[in-house]
Scaffold this active site. Structure first.
Site, PDB file in Angstrom:
ATOM      1  N   GLU A  12       0.820  -1.211   0.000  1.00  0.00           N
ATOM      2  CA  GLU A  12       0.000   0.000   0.000  1.00  0.00           C
ATOM      3  C   GLU A  12       0.853   1.260   0.000  1.00  0.00           C
ATOM      4  OE1 GLU A  12      -4.202  -0.939   1.947  1.00  0.00           O
ATOM      5  OE2 GLU A  12      -3.221   0.668   3.023  1.00  0.00           O
ATOM      6  N   HIS A  40       7.349 -26.258  -1.735  1.00  0.00           N
ATOM      7  CA  HIS A  40       6.649 -27.339  -2.444  1.00  0.00           C
ATOM      8  C   HIS A  40       5.426 -26.812  -3.180  1.00  0.00           C
ATOM      9  CE1 HIS A  40       9.073 -30.655  -0.701  1.00  0.00           C
ATOM     10  NE2 HIS A  40       9.368 -29.672   0.137  1.00  0.00           N
ATOM     11  N   LYS A  47     -14.169   0.315  -3.660  1.00  0.00           N
ATOM     12  CA  LYS A  47     -15.278   0.686  -2.772  1.00  0.00           C
ATOM     13  C   LYS A  47     -16.383   1.388  -3.564  1.00  0.00           C
ATOM     14  CE  LYS A  47     -12.445   1.539   1.321  1.00  0.00           C
ATOM     15  NZ  LYS A  47     -11.999   2.584   2.229  1.00  0.00           N
TER      16      LYS A  47
HETATM   17  O1  PA5 Z   1      -3.137   1.637   5.922  1.00  0.00           O
HETATM   18  C1  PA5 Z   1      -4.301   2.015   5.860  1.00  0.00           C
HETATM   19  O2  PA5 Z   1      -4.625   3.175   6.174  1.00  0.00           O
HETATM   20  C2  PA5 Z   1      -5.411   1.086   5.433  1.00  0.00           C
HETATM   21  O3  PA5 Z   1      -4.958  -0.143   5.039  1.00  0.00           O
HETATM   22  C3  PA5 Z   1      -6.408   0.898   6.564  1.00  0.00           C
HETATM   23  O4  PA5 Z   1      -5.765   0.319   7.663  1.00  0.00           O
HETATM   24  C4  PA5 Z   1      -7.579   0.019   6.145  1.00  0.00           C
HETATM   25  O5  PA5 Z   1      -8.119   0.458   4.923  1.00  0.00           O
HETATM   26  C5  PA5 Z   1      -8.674   0.063   7.198  1.00  0.00           C
HETATM   27  O6  PA5 Z   1      -9.145   1.357   7.361  1.00  0.00           O
HETATM   28  P1  PA5 Z   1      -9.912   1.836   8.648  1.00  0.00           P
HETATM   29  O7  PA5 Z   1      -9.040   1.631   9.818  1.00  0.00           O
HETATM   30  O8  PA5 Z   1     -10.202   3.275   8.401  1.00  0.00           O
HETATM   31  O9  PA5 Z   1     -11.168   1.006   8.730  1.00  0.00           O
END
Ligand code: PA5
Length: 437
Positions: free
Chosen positions: A288, A309, A423
């Protein structure tokens, strides 16, 4: 506590010139981390967190964790991405794959809200039948659909079981501190649930050492103070500008060096199954943080020998676009001997008197040599042992290396605009108001 970085199986893949060329870039990127933190430019709260975490909040976390450990048999942590991966990685790293079955005191710990699969939720509800339950719903934004659905299901269950008033004492919320309409914080405040804060300047995937990770980890019985002390030690060590004394910067430099050489995939592998979730946490942190603007190293993870494996064939002979980062635990908790046998029918006599770790470390060396022959560089990161201090140290190491690496790639390592695309489509298909087109 410490991490050792070995280039034994990766140095043959780069020249001194290439390495010396990339070093100043890594040093500059570390400077950028410091400068952006000082300017309040990026959400870099995690950078100084080991020094300036909220001590009152930590004390409250410990009190609530002790209370939760007494009053329930099952603790359900509801969250997705950065709102669950770090806690789960820590608990498995410290207590192993069978932590729920082997737990001597405190509740079993399960995770929900990572999918919208009804079968998973139905099974988890069966696990909870006849048991006392507490939940911790975690969402920084307080609007994420998957955990919101799971929260609704568990809230209903708890309220039906204990009544609305007692239910309040079994629901713990970790979210942003500001009350915004339609968010979890607004709901938690209205209902009077015990709430913990995700600091505004710490993004989800960098938040394991805040209440996001620390409450579930403390409920597991682990020592969260030792974890923060480990992170603080790492912060001090990785402030060093000399790359040969700063393996965090060196790791960031090496992965960028390989990336520029066409190694687009990084395989995080460990020979310890208890590190499987650590691999998941790393995939989120690096995937990310770096995968944007048409750039980024694609992180994958594996547990060896298991995946030798399955994926092993590809790693050895598939497209030559991969490097590996091996996460080793130098000293396992148990010195497990290979059993003696009266007759050598299984042909293992040559291993008698040796222990499992000896075999495991040789499996690693044999594999690293084979992968080197196959054109796959292997960076080796070796952690002392699986304790809280080493976990905190390791978290800080990877967070800082990720920020340095992201700046070297010239991407913003703290946003995730691409996560929104799915989303929008999902909401449109589900008919959510405001998403009709
Ligand atoms: O790193 C991030 O910000 C995201 O991966 C969030 O952790 C994830 O989308 C979950 O979001 P939230 O904590 O707002 O529900």
């Amino acid at each position: 506590m410490s991490i050792q970085l070995s280039t034994e199986f990766s140095a043959p893949f780069y020249t001194k010139e290439k390495y010396e060329k990339i070093v100043p870039e890594a040093q500059k990127a570390l400077e950028t981390v410091r400068a952006h933190y000082a300017a309040g430019q990026d959400p870099l709260g995690w950078f100084t967190l080991p020094e300036d975490y909220d001590r009152e909040e930590l004390a409250r976390i410990k009190v609530c964790a002790a209370d939760i450990r007494k009053k329930c048999d099952v603790f359900v942590v509801i969250g997705i991405g950065g709102s669950y991966l770090g806690a789960r990685a820590a608990i498995e790293f410290l207590q192993g794959n069978f932590h729920n079955s082997l737990r001597k005191d405190g509740p079993e710990i399960y995770f929900a809200g990572t999918s919208v699969d009804g079968d998973y939720l139905a099974d988890l509800l069966k696990v909870c039948e006849g048991k006392d339950i507490c939940i911790n719903v975690i969402s920084k934004s307080g609007t994420t659909t998957e955990p919101a659905i799971a929260f609704r299901v568990f809230r209903d269950l708890i309220e039906a079981k204990y009544g609305k008033e007692e239910a309040k004492g079994r629901i713990y919320v970790t979210t942003d501190k500001n009350i915004k309409p339609g968010t979890l914080k607004e709901f938690a405040t209205a209902e009077g649930y015990e709430s913990f804060v995700v600091p505004g300047n710490i993004g989800g995937r960098y938040s394991v050492l805040t209440a996001v990770g620390l409450l579930p980890i403390a409920v597991s019985g682990a020592d969260v103070e030792a974890m923060l002390a480990g992170a603080l030690e790492a912060k001090k060590e990785f402030a060093e500008n000399d790359i040969e004394k700063n393996i965090c910067m060196k790791y960031a430099a090496l992965r960028n060096l390989f990336y520029r050489d066409g190694k687009k995939f990084e395989m995080y592998a460990s020979y310890s199954p208890a590190m499987e979730l650590m691999g998941e946490w790393l995939k989120q942190l690096y995937g990310e943080s770096e995968g944007k603007d048409g750039k980024g190293i694609f992180p994958v993870s594996a547990i060896y020998s298991r995946d030798l494996h399955s994926l092993g064939q590809y790693v050895q002979e598939g497209e030559r676009t991969m490097f590996e980062t091996i996460l080793q635990i130098a000293k396992p908790a148990v010195d497990f001997p290979i059993p003696k046998a009266d007759a050598d029918i299984d042909g293992l006599g040559y291993l008698e008197g040796k222990n499992m770790d000896f075999v495991n470390k040789n499996a690693f060396r044999g594999t690293a040599l084979a992968h080197q022959d196959g054109g796959v560089p292997t960076i080796v990161l070796s952690i002392d042992c699986a304790d809280e201090a080493n976990f905190g140290y390791m978290v800080y190491f990877f967070e800082l290396a990720c920020a340095i690496s992201g700046y070297m790639l010239e991407v913003d390592p703290f946003n995730q605009p691409g996560v929104e695309a799915y989303k929008k489509n999902m909401f449109r298909l589900l008919g959510k108001p405001g998403y009709t087109k």
